[in-house]
Design an enzyme around this catalytic site. Structure first.
Site, PDB file in Angstrom:
ATOM      1  N   CYS A 221       6.898 -13.101  44.841  1.00 46.21           N
ATOM      2  CA  CYS A 221       5.914 -13.086  45.929  1.00 46.21           C
ATOM      3  C   CYS A 221       5.633 -14.480  46.471  1.00 46.21           C
ATOM      4  O   CYS A 221       5.427 -14.657  47.676  1.00 46.21           O
ATOM      5  CB  CYS A 221       4.624 -12.436  45.448  1.00 46.21           C
ATOM      6  SG  CYS A 221       3.981 -13.100  43.894  1.00 46.21           S
TER       7      CYS A 221
ATOM      8  N   ASP B 199      -4.747   1.427  49.597  1.00 40.94           N
ATOM      9  CA  ASP B 199      -3.672   0.865  48.787  1.00 40.94           C
ATOM     10  C   ASP B 199      -4.274  -0.007  47.685  1.00 40.94           C
ATOM     11  O   ASP B 199      -5.255  -0.726  47.920  1.00 40.94           O
ATOM     12  CB  ASP B 199      -2.760   0.018  49.679  1.00 40.94           C
ATOM     13  CG  ASP B 199      -1.456  -0.349  48.988  1.00 40.94           C
ATOM     14  OD1 ASP B 199      -0.429   0.240  49.340  1.00 40.94           O
ATOM     15  OD2 ASP B 199      -1.478  -1.239  48.107  1.00 40.94           O
ATOM     16  N   GLY B 200      -3.685   0.022  46.502  1.00 41.70           N
ATOM     17  CA  GLY B 200      -4.181  -0.788  45.394  1.00 41.70           C
ATOM     18  C   GLY B 200      -4.134  -2.278  45.666  1.00 41.70           C
ATOM     19  O   GLY B 200      -4.842  -3.059  45.029  1.00 41.70           O
ATOM     20  N   HIS B 201      -3.312  -2.706  46.603  1.00 39.92           N
ATOM     21  CA  HIS B 201      -3.216  -4.127  46.948  1.00 39.92           C
ATOM     22  C   HIS B 201      -3.551  -4.318  48.419  1.00 39.92           C
ATOM     23  O   HIS B 201      -2.738  -4.040  49.285  1.00 39.92           O
ATOM     24  CB  HIS B 201      -1.814  -4.654  46.666  1.00 39.92           C
ATOM     25  CG  HIS B 201      -1.756  -6.158  46.563  1.00 39.92           C
ATOM     26  ND1 HIS B 201      -2.370  -7.004  47.471  1.00 39.92           N
ATOM     27  CD2 HIS B 201      -1.164  -6.970  45.651  1.00 39.92           C
ATOM     28  CE1 HIS B 201      -2.146  -8.259  47.121  1.00 39.92           C
ATOM     29  NE2 HIS B 201      -1.427  -8.283  46.019  1.00 39.92           N
TER      30      HIS B 201
ATOM     31  N   GLU C 290      -4.178 -11.173  36.495  1.00 41.74           N
ATOM     32  CA  GLU C 290      -4.258 -12.165  37.575  1.00 41.74           C
ATOM     33  C   GLU C 290      -5.675 -12.200  38.153  1.00 41.74           C
ATOM     34  O   GLU C 290      -5.880 -12.234  39.361  1.00 41.74           O
ATOM     35  CB  GLU C 290      -3.206 -11.841  38.648  1.00 41.74           C
ATOM     36  CG  GLU C 290      -1.800 -11.766  38.055  1.00 41.74           C
ATOM     37  CD  GLU C 290      -0.702 -11.470  39.072  1.00 41.74           C
ATOM     38  OE1 GLU C 290      -0.925 -10.628  39.951  1.00 41.74           O
ATOM     39  OE2 GLU C 290       0.368 -12.085  38.978  1.00 41.74           O
TER      40      GLU C 290
ATOM     41  N   CYS D 251       0.231 -17.763  45.355  1.00 39.17           N
ATOM     42  CA  CYS D 251      -0.189 -16.816  46.397  1.00 39.17           C
ATOM     43  C   CYS D 251      -1.704 -16.790  46.555  1.00 39.17           C
ATOM     44  O   CYS D 251      -2.205 -16.544  47.652  1.00 39.17           O
ATOM     45  CB  CYS D 251       0.303 -15.408  46.078  1.00 39.17           C
ATOM     46  SG  CYS D 251       2.039 -15.128  46.458  1.00 39.17           S
TER      47      CYS D 251
HETATM   48 ZN   LIG Z   1       2.684 -14.943  44.273  1.00 38.61          ZN
END
Ligand SMILES: [Zn+2]
Length: 664
Positions: free
Chosen positions: A413, A210-212, A320, A338
Site C-alpha cells: 500500500c 466498507d471496512g476500510h 495498525e 500510509c
Molecule cells: Zn501503507
C-alpha cells in the site's frame, strides 16, 4: 514585468482537491502551481525518474496486473497476491503517473521516458476497462472467484476501498490530461455502488459500509469533477453509517462510535484518517458544521495525545491502531507511511475548510519526517513502518514491517501512496481566498491565486528551506488593487524577520503572527519582493511527561527537521548506552557529501558505564541512591555525537538508531 490589469485567471489543472463552486469556505487551492527547485524538487525528480517508471514492472512481478487480466478473461491461472485490495496498488500508481505527466516542462524532461510512461498508463487504463464487468462492478479478487461474492464481506472485502482509489486515479487522469477513459470506468463503478447502497427506505439492496474508508472522499471528488450531486450524497450516507455496529462495532473499522460523537481518534489509523478527510470534504461542500466541528475536535485530540514528534501516527503494530493517549513507544512505533500520507490529506482539507495555519504546521512536520522517511534516498526502497528507535542487537524479522528498506511489500500500500502524494505535492502548498494568497508551505516555485474579484495573483518563491531559513517571495503578477500575502510562521519558530523591498515590516499584522499567519496587505506591483527570514537554531525538545516512553529524554530539531543518531556514525559501541550532555553546545554542520546533502548536528555526550552486577538489570532504589560505587551508573567514556535528519536514516548500513536521547 508589468502590472497586469483585469485579465481573469484562466481555467487550468487543479490538484487532488478541488472545492466546488458552492463550497462553504473561501479557501481554494491555487491552480497550476509549479515546484521549480530546492529540497522537494529533488524528491520529485527522484520519483519521476526512478520510482514511478519502475511501477509497471513491480506491479507485473507482484501479480497485480495479472489479476486484472484474470478478471478481464485475458489470462489463466490462480489469483496472485494475498489481498482483496491488490487492484488499489495499480490505481494509486495510475494516479501518481497521471500527476507526473501533468507537470509543466522544466527543461530536464526526457521525452522518450515520458512517452514510455504515457504508453504504460494508457495500456493499464485499457486493462482496467477490460476487467470491468458489464454492470460496472470491478474487483479482480472477487471476479476471480475468491471470497464469498460481491458486497458480502464488507468488513474485509475492500471493494469500496479499491473503488475509491480507482475514482481518485480517474479524477487525476481527467484533470491532468482531459482524457476521460478512466473516468468513464470510475463513474460506472460509482453508479453500481450508488444503485446498491442506501438506507432501508431507499429501496437499495445493501445498507452497509466498507471496512476500510476511502471511497467517501473519492466520491466527494467525483462530485466536484462531474457536478453529480448524488455522489456527494452517497459520500455523506457512508460517513454517517460508520459507528452503528454494521461492521461488528469495532474501533478497527471505525464502527464503535459515530464520528459526530467521537472525542478522540481510535482504531486503524489510516481508516480513521481517510474517514476524517471525507468528513472535512463534506463539511466544506455542504456547510455541515457539526461534522466540521467533529473533524476539528478529532484533529486536535490526535495532535495533542497520539502524534509522534515525526508527525507519525498509529502506535500499535497490532491492528495498525492509534493506541491510547500518550502511548507512544519508540522501538515499537508503527507509524505506517500510509498513515502519514492520510494525516497530510486530512490536514490539508482542514486547512481549506478553516484557513487556519496550524494544519500547515502538522503537514510540514509530517512531510519532512514521518512521511519522507518512508522512501529511500534513491527512490527504490521503502519503509512500511517508521519507528523512532532501533535497539542495539535488534533482530529484524523481515517482511513488511522490517526496519530495513524493502524493494516492495507483500502488502504494497505504501510505495504507490508515496508516489501519488509526491507527484502532486505542489497542490498542498498554497491557497487563495478573497483576501489574497496564503503560503502554507515553503517550496521554491510559482503559485497563482486570485483576489476576491477573480483578478490573478502570481508569486514566485525562492528558498533553500529547510537548510536555510531565508524565504524570498517575488510578486510576478498583480492587479491594481490591494490584496494580502499571508505567510505561515512555523510553530517551531521563535525568531524571524520580515521585510518588503528591503524595508522592515511595520504593521502589527506584519510583525506579529498571532494566529500563525503574517499578513502583508498592500497594492502589490510586479517585482515587489518580500523576504521572510526564519531563525534556524538547533533546538532540544522534550515531550509531555505522560509520554512515558521518552521521559528523561530530549530530541534534536532544526527548523522542521527531526534528527536522529545512527550507529554507523558512532563506531565503538551501541547507542543504547549513549547519553547527551545538554550542558555542551550543539552545532549545525553543512555536509553536502553526506546522504544526498544534509546539515548534521554535532553534540557531545558519553557512554554510560554498564551496571556491574550484570545478571539482573534492576536494583533497590535505596542502593542506587546510596551511591554504592560498585553498582552506581556513572559517567563513562566521552562520545562525539553526530545527528542526521530522521528522513535520511536507514540509507547506509544496518544498525541502531534513536531519535530520543537520554540526558542522564
Ligand atoms: Zn501503507
Amino acid at each position: 514585468m508589468s502590472r497586469s490589469t483585469s485579465t481573469p485567471a484562466t481555467p487550468s489543472t487543479p490538484g487532488p482537491v478541488r472545492l466546488g463552486a458552492r463550497a462553504r469556505t473561501a479557501q481554494r487551492p491555487t491552480v497550476d502551481p509549479v515546484v521549480s527547485g530546492g529540497f522537494w524538487y529533488d524528491r520529485r525528480r527522484t520519483i519521476a525518474r526512478v520510482s514511478i517508471p519502475q511501477g509497471p514492472g513491480l506491479l507485473e512481478s507482484a501479480g497485480n496486473l495479472h489479476d486484472l487480466r484474470l478478471a478481464a478473461g485475458a489470462a489463466d491461472g490462480p489469483f496472485r497476491g494475498d489481498y482483496p485490495f491488490m487492484d488499489s496498488d495499480v490505481y494509486k500508481w495510475l494516479e501518481a503517473a497521471s500527476w507526473q505527466l501533468a507537470q509543466a516542462p522544466d527543461g530536464e524532461r526526457d521525452a522518450a521516458a515520458e512517452a514510455s510512461l504515457a504508453e504504460h498508463v494508457e495500456k493499464i487504463i485499457a486493462l482496467v476497462a477490460d476487467a470491468q464487468q458489464s454492470d460496472g462492478y470491478l474487483n479482480s479478487w472477487f471476479q476471480s472467484g475468491r471470497g464469498k461474492g460481491p458486497y458480502v464481506d464488507l468488513r474485509w472485502g475492500h471493494e469500496l476501498y479499491c473503488a475509491g482509489h480507482l475514482i481518485q486515479a480517474a479524477v487525476a487522469r481527467h484533470r491532468a490530461t482531459g482524457d476521460d477513459s478512466l473516468l468513464r470506468v470510475a463513474r460506472r463503478f460509482a453508479d453500481h455502488i450508488d444503485a446498491t447502497f442506501g438506507t432501508p427506505d431507499s429501496g437499495k439492496p445493501v445498507d452497509g459500509i466498507d471496512g476500510h474508508p476511502e471511497v467517501e472522499t473519492a466520491l466527494v471528488e467525483l462530485y466536484r469533477e462531474t457536478g453529480e450531486r448524488r455522489y456527494l450524497d452517497l459520500a455523506g450516507y457512508f460517513v454517517d453509517r460508520f459507528g452503528h455496529g454494521r461492521l461488528g462495532g469495532e474501533a478497527y473499522c471505525q464502527d464503535r462510535v459515530p464520528l459526530r460523537r467521537a472525542d478522540n481518534v481510535e482504531g486503524h489509523a489510516v481508516r480513521q484518517l481517510y474517514l476524517l478527510a471525507a468528513a472535512a470534504d463534506l463539511a466544506a461542500e455542504t456547510g455541515d458544521d457539526e461534522l466540521g466541528s467533529a473533524a476539528a475536535r478529532l484533529w486536535h485530540a490526535m495532535v495533542a495525545t497520539k502524534t509522534y514528534l515525526t508527525g507519525g501516527v498509529g502506535a500499535h503494530h497490532d491492528e495498525e491502531d492509534f493506541g491510547d493517549p500518550y502511548e507512544m513507544p519508540n522501538e515499537r512505533a508503527y507509524c505506517e507511511t500510509c498513515a502519514a500520507i492520510a494525516s497530510i490529506q486530512f490536514s490539508w482539507r482542514m486547512a481549506l475548510l478553516t484557513g487556519q495555519a496550524r494544519y500547515g504546521d502538522l503537514i510540514e512536520r509530517t512531510l519532512f519526517n514521518g512521511f519522507l522517511a518512508g522512501m529511500s534516498l534513491d527512490g527504490e526502497r521503502w519503509l512500511y513502518v517508521n519507528p523512532l528507535q532501533v535497539r542495539d542487537g535488534h533482530t529484524d524479522t523481515g517482511g513488511d514491517q522490517s526496519t530495513r528498506r524493502t524493494r516492495w511489500f507483500r502488502c504494497a500500500c505504501c510505495p504507490p501512496n508515496v508516489m501519488r502524494l509526491l507527484a502532486s505535492l505542489e497542490h498542498y502548498v498554497s491557497a487563495s481566498d478573497g483576501s489574497g494568497l496564503h503560503l502554507h508551505q515553503y517550496l521554491s516555485g510559482r503559485y497563482r491565486g486570485e483576489t476576491g474579484r477573480g483578478l490573478p495573483i502570481v508569486v514566485s518563491v525562492n528558498t533553500d528551506y529547510p537548510w536555510q531559513g531565508r524565504i524570498t517571495v517575488t510578486v510576478q503578477e498583480s492587479p491594481d488593487v490591494p490584496w494580502t500575502l499571508s505567510l505561515r510562521v512555523p510553530q517551531w519558530c521563535r525568531d524571524y524577520t520580515l521585510s518588503v523591498d528591503g524595508v522592515p515590516a511595520r504593521t502589527p499584522d506584519e510583525v506579529d503572527a498571532q494566529d500563525g499567519w503574517l499578513r502583508v496587505e498592500r497594492v502589490w506591483t510586479a517585482g515587489d519582493t518580500l523576504v521572510l527570514e526564519l531563525d534556524l537554531p538547533v533546538r532540544l525538545v522534550e515531550a509531555d511527561p505522560r509520554v512515558d516512553a521518552v521521559r528523561g529524554c530530549v530530541a534534536i530539531e532544526r527548523g522542521p527537521l527531526v534528527y536522529c543518531v545512527e550507529q554507523v556514525d558512532h563506531p565503538g559501541g551501541g547507542l543504547d548506552d549513549v547519553v547527551l550532555d545538554t550542558s555542551r553546545p550543539l552545532s549545525a554542520k553543512d555536509r553536502p557529501d553526506l546522504l544526498g546533502g544534509v546539515v548534521t548536528v554535532l553534540g557531545a555526550g558519553y557512554r554510560r558505564r554498564p551496571v556491574p552486577s550484570g545478571w539482573w538489570p534492576y536494583q533497590d532504589r535505596a542502593d542506587a541512591a546510596d551511591g554504592d560505587p560498585a553498582s552506581a551508573v556513572g559517567r563513562g567514556e566521552p562520545v562525539e555525537l553526530t545527528a542526521v535528519p530522521y528522513y535520511a536514516w536507514a540509507n547506509r548500513e544496518d544498525g541502531g538508531m534513536r531519535v530520543w536521547l537520554p540526558t542522564d
